[in-house]
Design a protein around this motif. Structure first.
Motif, PDB file in Angstrom:
ATOM      1  N   TYR A   1      69.796 -18.948 -40.156  1.00 48.38           N
ATOM      2  CA  TYR A   1      69.951 -20.353 -40.606  1.00 48.38           C
ATOM      3  C   TYR A   1      69.104 -21.286 -39.742  1.00 48.38           C
ATOM      4  O   TYR A   1      68.509 -22.246 -40.249  1.00 48.38           O
ATOM      5  CB  TYR A   1      71.414 -20.785 -40.524  1.00 48.38           C
ATOM      6  N   LEU A   2      69.069 -20.998 -38.436  1.00 50.00           N
ATOM      7  CA  LEU A   2      68.289 -21.851 -37.528  1.00 50.00           C
ATOM      8  C   LEU A   2      66.797 -21.671 -37.782  1.00 50.00           C
ATOM      9  O   LEU A   2      66.022 -22.625 -37.734  1.00 50.00           O
ATOM     10  CB  LEU A   2      68.631 -21.517 -36.076  1.00 50.00           C
ATOM     11  N   LEU A   3      66.409 -20.430 -38.069  1.00 48.46           N
ATOM     12  CA  LEU A   3      64.996 -20.173 -38.383  1.00 48.46           C
ATOM     13  C   LEU A   3      64.601 -20.877 -39.682  1.00 48.46           C
ATOM     14  O   LEU A   3      63.509 -21.437 -39.789  1.00 48.46           O
ATOM     15  CB  LEU A   3      64.746 -18.666 -38.476  1.00 48.46           C
ATOM     16  N   ALA A   4      65.512 -20.862 -40.651  1.00 51.06           N
ATOM     17  CA  ALA A   4      65.246 -21.548 -41.919  1.00 51.06           C
ATOM     18  C   ALA A   4      65.089 -23.050 -41.690  1.00 51.06           C
ATOM     19  O   ALA A   4      64.198 -23.697 -42.258  1.00 51.06           O
ATOM     20  CB  ALA A   4      66.378 -21.268 -42.903  1.00 51.06           C
ATOM     21  N   LEU A   5      65.948 -23.576 -40.858  1.00 55.49           N
ATOM     22  CA  LEU A   5      65.906 -25.011 -40.551  1.00 55.49           C
ATOM     23  C   LEU A   5      64.576 -25.373 -39.885  1.00 55.49           C
ATOM     24  O   LEU A   5      63.894 -26.323 -40.288  1.00 55.49           O
ATOM     25  CB  LEU A   5      67.085 -25.321 -39.626  1.00 55.49           C
ATOM     26  N   GLU A   6      64.204 -24.590 -38.888  1.00 57.20           N
ATOM     27  CA  GLU A   6      62.959 -24.886 -38.162  1.00 57.20           C
ATOM     28  C   GLU A   6      61.746 -24.756 -39.089  1.00 57.20           C
ATOM     29  O   GLU A   6      60.876 -25.622 -39.118  1.00 57.20           O
ATOM     30  CB  GLU A   6      62.806 -23.945 -36.964  1.00 57.20           C
ATOM     31  N   GLY A   7      61.722 -23.660 -39.845  1.00 57.14           N
ATOM     32  CA  GLY A   7      60.584 -23.439 -40.751  1.00 57.14           C
ATOM     33  C   GLY A   7      60.532 -24.492 -41.843  1.00 57.14           C
ATOM     34  O   GLY A   7      59.459 -24.999 -42.195  1.00 57.14           O
ATOM     35  N   GLY A   8      61.687 -24.842 -42.378  1.00 60.51           N
ATOM     36  CA  GLY A   8      61.752 -25.828 -43.465  1.00 60.51           C
ATOM     37  C   GLY A   8      61.305 -27.200 -42.989  1.00 60.51           C
ATOM     38  O   GLY A   8      60.529 -27.888 -43.676  1.00 60.51           O
ATOM     39  N   ILE A   9      61.744 -27.594 -41.813  1.00 55.91           N
ATOM     40  CA  ILE A   9      61.366 -28.916 -41.289  1.00 55.91           C
ATOM     41  C   ILE A   9      59.879 -28.938 -40.937  1.00 55.91           C
ATOM     42  O   ILE A   9      59.183 -29.922 -41.190  1.00 55.91           O
ATOM     43  CB  ILE A   9      62.265 -29.306 -40.097  1.00 55.91           C
TER      44      ILE A   9
END
Ligand code: DHK
Length: 155
Positions: free
Chosen positions: A138-146
């Motif tokens: 979830y944190l990787l998704a957040l970082e990549g998405g932002i």
């Protein structure tokens, strides 16, 4: 890193049985609960200049309604539809309807498990898919998405 004012609004949606994380099949899904995911994402988002709204439901219609509410209100949806990944045309259609970039997350590697988990109704409409990296996904998704939102804004 110091906190910045929120520039991006992110919705994190979790589907059925993910309220039991930390107690459910811990050999597959790990020891950490949904609270850990939600609080870690809020904290990381604040550092990255985003704010996070979190929603979990065991009911398909409630998930559809929350996704619909994101229309015009959200810049990025991170979703783990859980079992509905493999069954729900309704969730796929809701994601298409709101027209917000989507990142699909799975805690487990769905491709390493039972054959019925290999098909996702979301993957081909998602910007990206993360599976098998545990709740850190979830944190990787957040970082990549932002990072992608920031890059698109600069263009
Ligand atoms: C979670 C579930 O509850 C399953 O139904 C999916 C997904 C996989 C996960 O790995 O996060 O098949």
């Amino acid at each position: 890193m110091t906190e910045q004012a929120a520039r991006w609004r992110v919705l994190i949606v979790n589907g059925p049985n993910l309220n039991l994380l930390g107690r459910r099949e811990t050999g597959i899904y790990g020891q950490r609960g949904l609270e850990w995911i939600e609080s870690s994402c809020r904290e990381r988002a604040a550092m990255l200049g985003a704010e996070v709204a979190c929603f979990q439901s065991n009911h398909e219609g409630e998930l559809v309604e929350r996704i619909q509410q994101a229309m015009g209100q959200t810049d990025l949806i991170i979703i783990n539809p859980a079992a509905y990944t493999h069954t729900s045309v309704a969730i796929r259609d809701a994601l298409l309807a709101v027209g917000v970039p989507v990142i699909e997350v799975h805690i487990s590697n769905i491709h390493k498990r039972e054959p019925f988990r290999r098909h996702s109704y979301v993957s081909d409409i998602a910007e990206g898919v993360i599976a098998g990296l545990g709740v850190e996904g979830y944190l990787l998704a957040l970082e990549g998405g932002i990072r992608r939102l920031d890059a698109a804004e600069r263009q």
